[in-house]
Write an enzyme that holds these catalytic residues in place. Sequence first.
Site, PDB file in Angstrom:
ATOM      1  N   LYS A   1       0.826  -1.216   0.000  1.00 17.96           N
ATOM      2  CA  LYS A   1       0.000   0.000   0.000  1.00 17.96           C
ATOM      3  C   LYS A   1       0.857   1.261   0.000  1.00 17.96           C
ATOM      4  O   LYS A   1       0.488   2.268  -0.596  1.00 17.96           O
ATOM      5  CB  LYS A   1      -0.976   0.006   1.181  1.00 17.96           C
ATOM      6  CG  LYS A   1      -2.091  -1.007   1.005  1.00 17.96           C
ATOM      7  CD  LYS A   1      -3.337  -0.695   1.814  1.00 17.96           C
ATOM      8  CE  LYS A   1      -4.424  -1.717   1.499  1.00 17.96           C
ATOM      9  NZ  LYS A   1      -5.580  -1.643   2.374  1.00 17.96           N
TER      10      LYS A   1
ATOM     11  N   LYS B   1      -5.155 -10.198  -7.095  1.00 14.64           N
ATOM     12  CA  LYS B   1      -6.487 -10.541  -6.591  1.00 14.64           C
ATOM     13  C   LYS B   1      -7.505  -9.464  -6.975  1.00 14.64           C
ATOM     14  O   LYS B   1      -7.164  -8.282  -7.117  1.00 14.64           O
ATOM     15  CB  LYS B   1      -6.471 -10.781  -5.088  1.00 14.64           C
ATOM     16  CG  LYS B   1      -6.424  -9.544  -4.237  1.00 14.64           C
ATOM     17  CD  LYS B   1      -6.821  -9.863  -2.793  1.00 14.64           C
ATOM     18  CE  LYS B   1      -6.966  -8.553  -2.032  1.00 14.64           C
ATOM     19  NZ  LYS B   1      -7.573  -8.630  -0.749  1.00 14.64           N
TER      20      LYS B   1
ATOM     21  N   LYS C   1     -11.525  -4.394  -4.265  1.00 15.94           N
ATOM     22  CA  LYS C   1     -12.497  -3.305  -4.348  1.00 15.94           C
ATOM     23  C   LYS C   1     -11.816  -1.959  -4.469  1.00 15.94           C
ATOM     24  O   LYS C   1     -12.458  -0.987  -4.819  1.00 15.94           O
ATOM     25  CB  LYS C   1     -13.460  -3.350  -3.161  1.00 15.94           C
ATOM     26  CG  LYS C   1     -12.828  -3.186  -1.804  1.00 15.94           C
ATOM     27  CD  LYS C   1     -13.920  -3.176  -0.752  1.00 15.94           C
ATOM     28  CE  LYS C   1     -13.580  -4.008   0.467  1.00 15.94           C
ATOM     29  NZ  LYS C   1     -12.450  -3.516   1.244  1.00 15.94           N
TER      30      LYS C   1
END
Length: 331
Positions: free
Chosen positions: A114, A196, A199
Amino acid sequence: MEDKKIIFSGVQASGFLTLGNYIGALRNWAKLQDDYNCLFCVVDQHSITVRQKPADLRKNAMDILKLYIASGIDPHKNILFFQSHVPQHVELAWVLNCNTYMGELQRMTQFKDKASRHSDNINAGLFTYPVLMAADILLYQTDVVPVGNDQKQHLELTRDIAQRFNNIYGDVFKVPEPYIGSVGARVMSLQDPTKKMSKSDSNPNGYIAMLDDPDTIVRKIKRAVTDSESEVAYREGKDGINNLLNIYSAVADKTIDEAVAEFSGKGYGDFKVAVAEAVVECLRPVQQKFNELSKDKGYIESIYKEGAARAERMAARTLRKVYKKIGFIER
Ligand code: ATP
Ligand code: LTN
């Protein structure tokens, strides 16, 4: 609560829930509700480790709560709530922060990932994210935590923190176990099947949102990246097709072998249409229930208020013990 083992899990309110969240989390959680005492939280405080627009955060958080219920998680059998409604999460997180090493947090792959994706906002919350997650879990004397593979490292850290605290101050925390669901399938991005389905993907074509309408679902699956061959087969190197086969097998409740047999001799076009239809049918009842719930604000409010009140009673008990053990003066 009945004397059953305790489960805690949560989803961040960082976007629309995806088919990955449904297959990998929500649908499985609904199967656990009879055998465990479950707390399912919308971890809105974790979401702000990445910049969120307030109106989006508000909507996403509420939608997730409704999607929990629409996925079959019974709000009367389980405790459903928003993390920000139970102040003990951040209170315990502070104490745990003081019992977690920088080196441990520096090793977390989600932080590294991140931080590289949001290099303009590498904030302290992003760094200590796993400590808040440990607090979520340890507050409820959780026995079992259903998590996907990507969260196993965080759960290991939670166990280390719990054991360290118990060794120093005496037994306070239950040391939780991961729950590895029977369905191991990870849903991958439709645009990059080596990653993956997420969202928080900036490209909406990479994911199917649980609330996407049928036309959108068909369009996204038709555009899914595959390969230059033409055989529907499950093998290494065919990441895109493998992913669609996994999705089909999960939503149509068939084995991979059955799915492969069904499409032998057929082209990718036909295969994609069938996958899309199966996804639409799988999500249809969930979307219907979601729409019904959306009409009844009062009901939803009563669910999350009751959930927070019940969660807080459990959380306060643990926090009180922790404060006493570390030497804070009792109020
Ligand atoms: P983000 O991309 O914002 O980090 P996410 O979509 O990965 O979020 P989380 O909130 O991290 O979703 O995950 C909620 C739950 O859904 C976790 O248990 C996670 O393992 C599961 N999950 C998320 N994405 C997938 C996926 N693609 N396949 C299977 N399970 C998934
Ligand atoms: N980090 C998790 C979400 C999460 C969680 C938790 C999961 C926050 N707190 C406690 C299980 C238990 C994620 O990104 N999936």
